[in-house]
Design a protein around this motif. Sequence first.
Motif, short mmCIF file in Angstrom:
data_model
loop_
_atom_site.label_atom_id
_atom_site.label_comp_id
_atom_site.label_asym_id
_atom_site.label_seq_id
_atom_site.Cartn_x
_atom_site.Cartn_y
_atom_site.Cartn_z
N MET A 192 0.87 -1.21 0.15
CA MET A 192 -0.04 0.08 0.07
C MET A 192 0.78 1.31 0.07
O MET A 192 0.42 2.37 -0.57
CB MET A 192 -0.93 -0.10 1.29
CG MET A 192 -2.18 -0.87 0.78
SD MET A 192 -3.22 -0.41 -0.35
CE MET A 192 -2.84 -1.86 -1.29
N ASP A 193 2.05 1.01 0.57
CA ASP A 193 2.97 2.21 0.35
C ASP A 193 3.15 2.69 -0.98
O ASP A 193 2.99 3.91 -1.38
CB ASP A 193 4.33 2.13 0.92
CG ASP A 193 5.06 3.20 1.34
OD1 ASP A 193 4.59 4.30 1.51
OD2 ASP A 193 6.36 3.00 1.40
N THR A 194 3.53 1.81 -2.13
CA THR A 194 3.27 2.00 -3.48
C THR A 194 1.93 2.67 -3.95
O THR A 194 2.27 3.70 -4.62
CB THR A 194 3.61 0.71 -4.40
OG1 THR A 194 4.94 0.58 -4.33
CG2 THR A 194 3.30 0.85 -5.70
N ILE A 196 0.04 4.49 -2.36
CA ILE A 196 -0.26 5.74 -1.56
C ILE A 196 0.63 6.42 -2.29
O ILE A 196 0.31 7.56 -2.66
CB ILE A 196 -0.11 5.58 -0.15
CG1 ILE A 196 -1.31 4.75 0.43
CG2 ILE A 196 -0.19 7.03 0.43
CD1 ILE A 196 -1.27 4.55 1.94
N HIS A 197 1.97 6.05 -2.68
CA HIS A 197 2.81 6.85 -3.32
C HIS A 197 2.31 7.51 -4.43
O HIS A 197 2.51 8.55 -5.05
CB HIS A 197 4.01 6.40 -3.54
CG HIS A 197 4.92 6.02 -2.37
ND1 HIS A 197 6.14 4.86 -2.45
CD2 HIS A 197 5.11 6.53 -1.32
CE1 HIS A 197 6.54 5.04 -1.38
NE2 HIS A 197 6.01 5.87 -0.59
N CYS A 198 1.61 6.75 -5.43
CA CYS A 198 1.07 6.86 -6.74
C CYS A 198 -0.17 7.79 -6.57
O CYS A 198 -0.29 8.97 -7.28
CB CYS A 198 0.66 5.75 -7.48
SG CYS A 198 2.06 4.61 -7.73
N CYS A 260 -0.91 12.57 3.27
CA CYS A 260 -0.58 11.16 4.02
C CYS A 260 0.58 10.86 4.61
O CYS A 260 0.94 10.57 5.70
CB CYS A 260 -1.23 9.99 3.30
SG CYS A 260 -1.16 8.28 4.01
N HIS A 261 1.70 11.10 3.78
CA HIS A 261 3.26 10.98 4.21
C HIS A 261 3.59 12.05 5.38
O HIS A 261 4.20 11.58 6.30
CB HIS A 261 4.38 10.92 3.04
CG HIS A 261 4.28 9.48 2.44
ND1 HIS A 261 3.22 8.95 1.45
CD2 HIS A 261 5.31 8.73 2.53
CE1 HIS A 261 3.57 7.68 1.40
NE2 HIS A 261 4.79 7.66 1.76
N ALA A 262 3.10 13.03 5.13
CA ALA A 262 3.42 14.13 6.26
C ALA A 262 2.93 13.66 7.39
O ALA A 262 3.46 13.66 8.37
CB ALA A 262 2.67 15.62 5.95
N ARG A 274 5.37 2.22 12.16
CA ARG A 274 6.38 1.65 11.12
C ARG A 274 5.71 2.40 9.90
O ARG A 274 4.58 2.69 9.80
CB ARG A 274 6.32 0.36 10.87
CG ARG A 274 6.65 -0.59 12.09
CD ARG A 274 8.01 -0.09 12.66
NE ARG A 274 8.95 -0.32 11.39
CZ ARG A 274 9.99 -1.41 11.51
NH1 ARG A 274 9.98 -2.23 12.56
NH2 ARG A 274 10.56 -1.65 10.52
N HIS A 275 6.60 3.05 8.94
CA HIS A 275 6.13 3.86 7.88
C HIS A 275 4.96 3.42 7.12
O HIS A 275 4.08 4.18 6.94
CB HIS A 275 7.37 4.05 6.82
CG HIS A 275 7.14 4.71 5.65
ND1 HIS A 275 7.19 6.35 5.42
CD2 HIS A 275 6.73 4.32 4.50
CE1 HIS A 275 6.85 6.56 4.41
NE2 HIS A 275 6.79 5.57 3.83
N CYS A 276 4.91 2.29 6.69
CA CYS A 276 3.91 1.90 5.69
C CYS A 276 2.47 1.78 6.41
O CYS A 276 1.59 1.76 6.01
CB CYS A 276 4.27 0.46 4.99
SG CYS A 276 5.68 0.58 4.09
N ALA A 278 1.66 3.31 9.16
CA ALA A 278 1.34 4.53 9.53
C ALA A 278 0.53 5.29 8.24
O ALA A 278 -0.59 5.98 8.45
CB ALA A 278 2.50 5.42 9.98
N ASN A 279 1.11 5.04 7.22
CA ASN A 279 0.38 5.43 5.80
C ASN A 279 -0.85 5.05 5.99
O ASN A 279 -1.97 5.64 5.56
CB ASN A 279 1.31 4.94 4.85
CG ASN A 279 2.31 6.01 4.39
OD1 ASN A 279 2.41 7.20 5.02
ND2 ASN A 279 3.44 5.36 3.76
N CYS A 280 -1.03 3.73 5.96
CA CYS A 280 -2.50 2.89 5.97
C CYS A 280 -3.41 3.55 6.96
O CYS A 280 -4.61 3.97 6.82
CB CYS A 280 -2.32 1.54 6.23
SG CYS A 280 -1.64 0.59 4.77
ZN ZN Z 1 6.28 5.83 1.66
#
Ligand code: ZN
Length: 359
Positions: A192-194, A196-198, A260-262, A274-276, A278-280
């Motif tokens: 999901m990090d990918t 969300i990046h997109c 979202c990343h902020a 954890r990064h990913c 946290a994004n979710c």
């Molecule tokens: Zn990321």
Amino acid sequence: MHKNFKNIDKVVFGRGSFAMLDEIIAPIRKENNKYFVFVVDNYFKGKDFVSRIPLKPEDVILFEDVDTHEPTTEQIDNLRDKILSEKGLPSGVIGIGGGSIMDIAKAVSLMLTNEGSSTLYQGLNLIKKPGVYHLGIPTISGTGAECSSTAVLTGPIKKLGLKCEWTVFNQVILDPELIASVSDEWWFNTGMDTYIHCIESENGTLNNTFSHAYAEQALSLCRDVFLNERSGRSAENDDKLMVASLMGGLSLSYSEVGVCHALSYGLSKILDYRHCYANCVAFQHLDDIYTKGVKEFKQMIEKHKIQLPKNLSEDWSDETITKMAEVAYKLPHMCHQAFGENWKNTVNLEYIKALYKRL
Ligand code: ZN
Ligand code: NAD
């Protein structure tokens, strides 16, 4: 402003391509003190896979535990000091693992030739000299750390990358066989990090034909992996996820992440999320900003029966929320990407605190 970005020097993709490692690094072995440092995810310690690593007697293998925390400046400084004091400057550093190991390998490579603590170099173009040769072999896909020009480190003051052209790997080996053993939970979160990046790359002011082309393709691959009829765990989908991760990362090299990343950086820095993950946790609440993306994300969550926590902020003090908001507010490029150059008309500390209170 046009970006003039550095790409990975060489990439090999394909099932079984890990077997090319020995041949690929052979010419580099004559450099410096003629040995390699292998930084390997502790998950692999004691597993059969280790016997496939082409270690020579002079090489050093370091198993790093990435479960207790994300890479820190202290960890990198200690690794650098240990390597230099025991065997001097290596020919190169090979990272085998996920985003955490990719960042450790990149950071160690740079810090082997740059004096002082890595805290001095957290930021853009602060590194003074190129590092040693470094090669990345991802074993979990999604962060795009395999192609990015940053090595994200958590320091005493900030969570920020060592970001410069020399951070980018000289070589990456993309062997989808290596990601088959990832747990379902990490497969989803990191994948999901990918995604969300997109979504953030596409829905931002820096998006352009170049970043759009990569994001569009990466999103299509993500839909195959996580949403469409043949979605789920399979060799075919591992191939797709590995390519999606790279393309999502390449999309960001010409665009930027967003809100979202902020929020995710604040969660990681203050609460050790954890990064990913946290994004979710954050992304599910951003439907007013990324309407279509969040809707589709929720379909993926439902399809894979993922449980994300809600009402977390009920247990957070105002002080904690303020601290997280301060971390997020210090990432102006992410707010700029999401809201344009006049982002300060929309975003202030109270606005970010209100976003955290949704979680
Ligand atoms: Zn990321
Ligand atoms: P990770 O490296 O933190 O690993 C997650 C878990 O998966 C760990 O338990 C690890 O042991 C396990 N694992 C890895 N490969 C496995 C395999 N093949 N089989 C079984 N288990 C395996 O995960 P990640 O999500 O890839 O990386 C997150 C890190 O990446 C964070 O530190 C984040 O800051 C960083 N990041 C960096 C960038 C960048 O551009 N540099 C971008 C996004 C995130």
